[in-house]
Motif scaffolding. Structure first.
Motif, PDB file in Angstrom:
ATOM      1  N   THR A 186       8.838  89.164 -37.714  1.00  0.00           N
ATOM      2  CA  THR A 186       9.643  89.154 -36.500  1.00  0.00           C
ATOM      3  C   THR A 186      11.002  88.559 -36.839  1.00  0.00           C
ATOM      4  N   VAL A 187      12.061  89.206 -36.372  1.00  0.00           N
ATOM      5  CA  VAL A 187      13.395  88.630 -36.543  1.00  0.00           C
ATOM      6  C   VAL A 187      13.953  88.342 -35.155  1.00  0.00           C
ATOM      7  N   ASP A 188      14.397  87.121 -34.968  1.00  0.00           N
ATOM      8  CA  ASP A 188      15.046  86.731 -33.715  1.00  0.00           C
ATOM      9  C   ASP A 188      16.460  87.324 -33.729  1.00  0.00           C
TER      10      ASP A 188
ATOM     11  N   GLN B 103      22.741  87.103 -37.741  1.00  0.00           N
ATOM     12  CA  GLN B 103      24.190  87.318 -37.804  1.00  0.00           C
ATOM     13  C   GLN B 103      24.538  88.410 -38.813  1.00  0.00           C
ATOM     14  N   SER B 104      23.567  89.226 -39.183  1.00  0.00           N
ATOM     15  CA  SER B 104      23.815  90.352 -40.101  1.00  0.00           C
ATOM     16  C   SER B 104      24.389  89.918 -41.441  1.00  0.00           C
ATOM     17  N   TYR B 105      23.950  88.777 -41.954  1.00  0.00           N
ATOM     18  CA  TYR B 105      24.428  88.368 -43.273  1.00  0.00           C
ATOM     19  C   TYR B 105      23.777  89.173 -44.384  1.00  0.00           C
ATOM     20  N   GLY B 106      22.627  89.778 -44.091  1.00  0.00           N
ATOM     21  CA  GLY B 106      22.017  90.677 -45.067  1.00  0.00           C
ATOM     22  C   GLY B 106      21.329  90.006 -46.244  1.00  0.00           C
ATOM     23  N   GLN B 107      21.212  88.701 -46.230  1.00  0.00           N
ATOM     24  CA  GLN B 107      20.569  88.011 -47.352  1.00  0.00           C
ATOM     25  C   GLN B 107      19.129  88.469 -47.530  1.00  0.00           C
ATOM     26  N   CYS B 108      18.442  88.696 -46.414  1.00  0.00           N
ATOM     27  CA  CYS B 108      17.035  89.113 -46.453  1.00  0.00           C
ATOM     28  C   CYS B 108      16.891  90.439 -47.202  1.00  0.00           C
ATOM     29  N   CYS B 109      17.894  91.322 -47.070  1.00  0.00           N
ATOM     30  CA  CYS B 109      17.814  92.653 -47.677  1.00  0.00           C
ATOM     31  C   CYS B 109      17.734  92.561 -49.194  1.00  0.00           C
TER      32      CYS B 109
ATOM     33  N   ALA C 252      17.007  96.072 -43.963  1.00  0.00           N
ATOM     34  CA  ALA C 252      18.198  96.819 -44.367  1.00  0.00           C
ATOM     35  C   ALA C 252      19.257  96.706 -43.270  1.00  0.00           C
ATOM     36  N   LEU C 253      20.517  96.725 -43.682  1.00  0.00           N
ATOM     37  CA  LEU C 253      21.603  96.786 -42.700  1.00  0.00           C
ATOM     38  C   LEU C 253      21.945  98.248 -42.493  1.00  0.00           C
ATOM     39  N   ASN C 254      22.075  98.686 -41.247  1.00  0.00           N
ATOM     40  CA  ASN C 254      22.431 100.083 -40.999  1.00  0.00           C
ATOM     41  C   ASN C 254      23.949 100.267 -41.089  1.00  0.00           C
TER      42      ASN C 254
ATOM     43  N   CYS D  56      17.252  83.283 -45.282  1.00  0.00           N
ATOM     44  CA  CYS D  56      18.033  83.659 -44.097  1.00  0.00           C
ATOM     45  C   CYS D  56      18.827  82.452 -43.602  1.00  0.00           C
ATOM     46  N   PRO D  57      20.165  82.536 -43.641  1.00  0.00           N
ATOM     47  CA  PRO D  57      20.991  81.393 -43.236  1.00  0.00           C
ATOM     48  C   PRO D  57      20.741  80.957 -41.788  1.00  0.00           C
ATOM     49  N   MET D  58      20.349  81.908 -40.956  1.00  0.00           N
ATOM     50  CA  MET D  58      20.142  81.599 -39.540  1.00  0.00           C
ATOM     51  C   MET D  58      18.690  81.211 -39.268  1.00  0.00           C
ATOM     52  N   GLN D  59      17.853  81.263 -40.310  1.00  0.00           N
ATOM     53  CA  GLN D  59      16.419  80.963 -40.165  1.00  0.00           C
ATOM     54  C   GLN D  59      15.844  81.767 -38.997  1.00  0.00           C
ATOM     55  N   ALA D  60      16.181  83.063 -39.013  1.00  0.00           N
ATOM     56  CA  ALA D  60      15.822  83.941 -37.895  1.00  0.00           C
ATOM     57  C   ALA D  60      14.509  84.693 -38.110  1.00  0.00           C
ATOM     58  N   ILE D  61      13.966  84.611 -39.344  1.00  0.00           N
ATOM     59  CA  ILE D  61      12.810  85.460 -39.680  1.00  0.00           C
ATOM     60  C   ILE D  61      11.504  84.668 -39.608  1.00  0.00           C
ATOM     61  N   THR D  62      10.521  85.203 -38.877  1.00  0.00           N
ATOM     62  CA  THR D  62       9.180  84.610 -38.835  1.00  0.00           C
ATOM     63  C   THR D  62       8.212  85.558 -39.525  1.00  0.00           C
TER      64      THR D  62
HETATM   65  S1  SF4 Z   1      17.700  88.101 -40.600  1.00  0.00           S
HETATM   66 FE1  SF4 Z   1      18.864  86.458 -41.475  1.00  0.00          FE
HETATM   67  S2  SF4 Z   1      19.268  87.088 -43.590  1.00  0.00           S
HETATM   68 FE2  SF4 Z   1      18.617  88.911 -42.472  1.00  0.00          FE
HETATM   69  S3  SF4 Z   1      20.518  89.869 -41.752  1.00  0.00           S
HETATM   70 FE3  SF4 Z   1      19.812  88.523 -40.086  1.00  0.00          FE
HETATM   71  S4  SF4 Z   1      20.845  86.576 -40.461  1.00  0.00           S
HETATM   72 FE4  SF4 Z   1      20.983  87.766 -42.331  1.00  0.00          FE
END
Ligand code: SF4
Ligand SMILES: Cc1cc2nc3c(=O)[nH]c(=O)nc-3n(C[C@H](O)[C@H](O)[C@H](O)COP(=O)(O)OP(=O)(O)OC[C@H]3O[C@@H](n4cnc5c(N)ncnc54)[C@H](O)[C@@H]3O)c2cc1C
Lengths: 396, 62
Positions: free
Chosen positions: B5-7, B12-18, B26-28, B54-60
Motif C-alpha cells: 500500500t502506498v499512501d 511525492q513522486s521521488y521514484g526511489q522505490c522504483c 514505476a513512475l508514469n 522511500c523518503p516520505m515513508q509512504a509505503i506499507t
Molecule cells: S512511494 Fe516514496 S519512494 Fe516511491 S515515488 Fe512515492 S515518495 Fe517516492
C-alpha cells in the motif's frame, strides 16, 4: 570471540536511521544474538528531514515521524535517553552516561553528527540549532508573523528552514559567508536561481557576510554583522555545518579527524569487530574513485547499514565479510516552497556544470562533471525525469 | 503473497522505490507513481527495501 557458549551480543551506539537499519540487517544476515541499541535521544528512531520541512510547518509529533521497524528487531533492547560516554575496544565495553557498562562481541558506530556551533559573543537564549525533534519544537515556537528569524548558513537545512519560516509568516534573514545559497552542492548558477526563488518569497540574503555578535539582554534581540548591519532577531538558527559525534570513541587508536574511517564493508576494526554507518562513516564508493568520504544524505544510513549489518554478522561467525566494492548511489532531495530538488551522485566534486534542460530560474536538469565524466545530476521540479541520468552515473 | 500500500497523500513522486523493485513500482509519463498491490513472496526483500528507501515513508508492506 565466544561462538560455542552463549550467542554473541552486539551493541549499537546511536538510535537513528543508521542504527535501526544496521540492527535490521544483522537480523537479515542471520545474526540471532542479543542486540542493544543505545540512544542519546529519548525517542525511538525517527525521520529527521521533515524537521525542517512539513513537521516544522505543521507541528512536530515524534510518534508520527517514527520509522516503521521490521518485526525482526522486536526483541532489540533499546537503551534510550543516556549517551555512550566511552568505549574500550580491547575490553569490548561501552560505558553510558548513567554509569551502565555494556559488554559486546560486536559494535556498531551509528552516532551521527551534531550541528557545529560558532563561538560568537552575546546572549545564549534564542540561539538554536536544528537536528532533533526537540530542536524543531523550540525553533517552531518562534516562527510566526511579527517575529524575525535570522538563519546562519545558506546550505540545504538553512534554506529549508527559511522557506518554512516564510510559510509561517516570519520575517527571514539568511546570513552566510558563501556567495550563493547551496553553492557547494549546486554550483553558482543554480544557487543563484534558488536565491531568486527565495527572494521572490521575501527572504533577505546577507551573503559574503559573517555574524560579529549577538545583541540583547538575557535573550537575543538582534544580530550584528561584520559590515555593521544590525538585523532584528526573535530567534537565531545556526545551520553552519556539523561535527561528528566521535568523542566516545577516543582512546582506541582510531583516526577520528573526520568521522570514522571504514572499508568497503563498513568495517572499522575487523579484529574487535566494529563497523560504522550513516553520517559518521567515512566510506569509499567505487562509483566515485573509492576516495573515503562522509555523505550526509538520508539514503546513506540505509545503504551503509545494510552492508555493515551483513559484514558484522559474518565477522561474528568468524567469516570474512563480503569484499565486493561499495557502490551505492548517493541521493538527496529537498523541498523549498513548492519546489522539489532531487540530486543523484556527487555534484559537489564537479569541476564543470551544465544546465542541459530548462533554466536555473525555472524547472531544470543540471549535469555535474569532472575529468572522470558525469559525477552528478540535479533536477529542480523535474524529479521524475532523472532516471536515465542516474543510470548513466551507475554505469560509470 | 506480499501486499503493498502506498499512501498517495504522502508520496511525492521521488521514484526511489522504483530503483529497488522496478517490477512493482514505476513512475508514469506524468511522473505519478503507479504500483502493483500484490506481489509474489519471492519479491519481499526488494519490496521491503523499497519501503526502506522511500523518503516520505509512504509505503506499507504486509
Ligand atoms: S512511494 Fe516514496 S519512494 Fe516511491 S515515488 Fe512515492 S515518495 Fe517516492
Ligand atoms: C533538519 C534536517 C533535515 C534533513 N533533510 C534531509 C533531506 O531533505 N534529504 C536528505 O537526503 N537528508 C536530509 N537530512 C539528513 C539525514 O536526516 C541524515 O543523513 C540522517 O538522519 C543520518 O542518519 P544517522 O543514523 O547517520 O544519524 P542520526 O539520525 O543523527 O542518528 C544518530 C543518533 O545517535 C545519537 N547519538 C549521538 N551521540 C551518541 C552517543 N554518544 N551515545 C548514544 N547516542 C548518540 C544521536 O542523538 C542520534 O539520535 C536532514 C537532516 C536534518 C537534521
Amino acid at each position: 570471540m565466544n561462538t560455542n557458549s552463549v550467542a554473541a551480543s552486539v551493541v549499537v551506539v546511536g538510535a537513528g536511521l543508521g542504527g535501526l537499519r544496521a540492527a535490521e540487517a544483522l537480523r537479515g544476515a542471520g545474526f540471532e544474538g542479543a542486540i542493544t541499541v543505545v540512544g542519546d535521544e529519548s525517542a525511538m528512531p525517527y525521520n529527521r528531514p521533515p524537521l525542517s520541512k512539513e513537521a516544522l510547518s505543521a507541528g512536530v509529533h515524534v510518534a508520527e515521524l517514527e520509522f516503521r521497524r521490521k518485526a525482526s528487531v522486536d526483541d532489540v533492547d533499546w537503551r534510550l535517553g543516556s549517551p555512550a560516554l566511552a568505549s574500550d575496544f580491547a575490553a569490548r565495553t561501552v560505558t553510558l552516561a548513567d554509569g551502565t557498562q555494556l559488554s559486546f562481541d560486536g559494535l556498531v558506530i551509528a552516532s551521527g553528527i551534531r550541528p557545529r556551533r560558532l563561538p560568537i559573543a552575546g546572549p545564549e537564549a534564542g540561539r538554536h540549532v536544528l537536528r532533533t525533534a526537540h530542536d524543531a519544537v523550540n525553533v517552531r515556537s518562534y516562527l510566526a508573523p511579527g517575529r524575525s528569524a535570522v538563519i546562519m548558513g545558506a546550505g540545504f537545512i538553512g534554506c529549508e528552514v527559511a522557506a518554512t519560516a516564510r510559510g509561517l509568516g516570519a520575517e527571514v534573514h539568511i546570513v552566510a559567508i558563501d556567495e550563493q545559497p547551496m553553492v557547494r552542492p549546486l554550483g553558482a548558477e543554480l544557487g543563484m536561481g534558488m536565491r531568486s526563488r527565495h527572494e521572490h518569497h521575501g527572504v533577505n540574503f546577507h551573503l559574503g557576510r559573517t555574524v560579529q555578535e549577538f545583541l540583547g539582554g538575557d535573550h537575543v534581540t538582534s544580530v550584528l554583522l561584520d559590515d555593521g548591519t544590525e538585523l532584528p532577531a526573535s530567534v537565531v538558527i545556526e545551520a553552519v555545518g556539523s561535527v561528528c559525534n566521535v568523542e566516545w570513541l577516543e582512546g582506541n587508536g582510531l583516526d577520528l579527524s573526520d568521522g570514522v574511517l571504514v572499508d568497503q564493508g563498513m568495517v572499522v576494526a575487523a579484529e574487535v569487530p566494529v563497523v560504522a554507518v550513516g553520517d559518521i562513516a567515512r566510506h569509499p564508493n567505487a562509483l566515485f574513485g573509492n576516495i573515503p568520504r562522509r555523505i550526509e544524505h538520508w539514503n546513506i544510513p540505509t545503504e551503509t547499514g545494510r552492508r555493515a549489518g551483513a559484514s558484522l554478522a559474518s565477522l561474528l561467525r568468524g567469516e570474512q565479510p563480503d569484499q565486493a566494492p561499495f557502490a551505492a548511489m548517493p541521493s538527496f532531495w529537498s523541498d523549498q516552497y513548492h519546489h522539489k530538488i532531487q540530486s543523484f551522485g556527487m555534484p559537489g566534486i564537479a569541476t564543470s556544470i551544465q544546465i542541459v534542460d530548462g533554466s536555473a530560474n525555472d524547472a531544470c536538469i543540471v549535469e555535474y562533471s569532472n575529468d572522470t565524466g558525469l559525477v552528478g545530476v540535479v533536477g529542480v521540479d523535474r524529479t521524475s525525469e532523472l532516471a536515465p541520468y542516474r543510470k548513466q552515473l551507475l554505469d560509470r | 503473497m506480499v501486499t503493498i500500500t502506498v499512501d498517495m497523500d504522502k508520496c511525492q513522486s521521488y521514484g526511489q522505490c522504483c530503483f529497488e523493485a522496478a517490477d512493482v513500482f514505476a513512475l508514469n509519463d506524468d511522473g505519478q507513481l503507479e504500483y502493483v498491490a500484490e506481489a509474489d513472496e519471492s519479491r519481499r526483500a526488494d519490496i521491503e527495501g523499497a519501503a526502506d528507501v522511500c523518503p516520505m515513508q509512504a509505503i506499507t508492506v504486509e
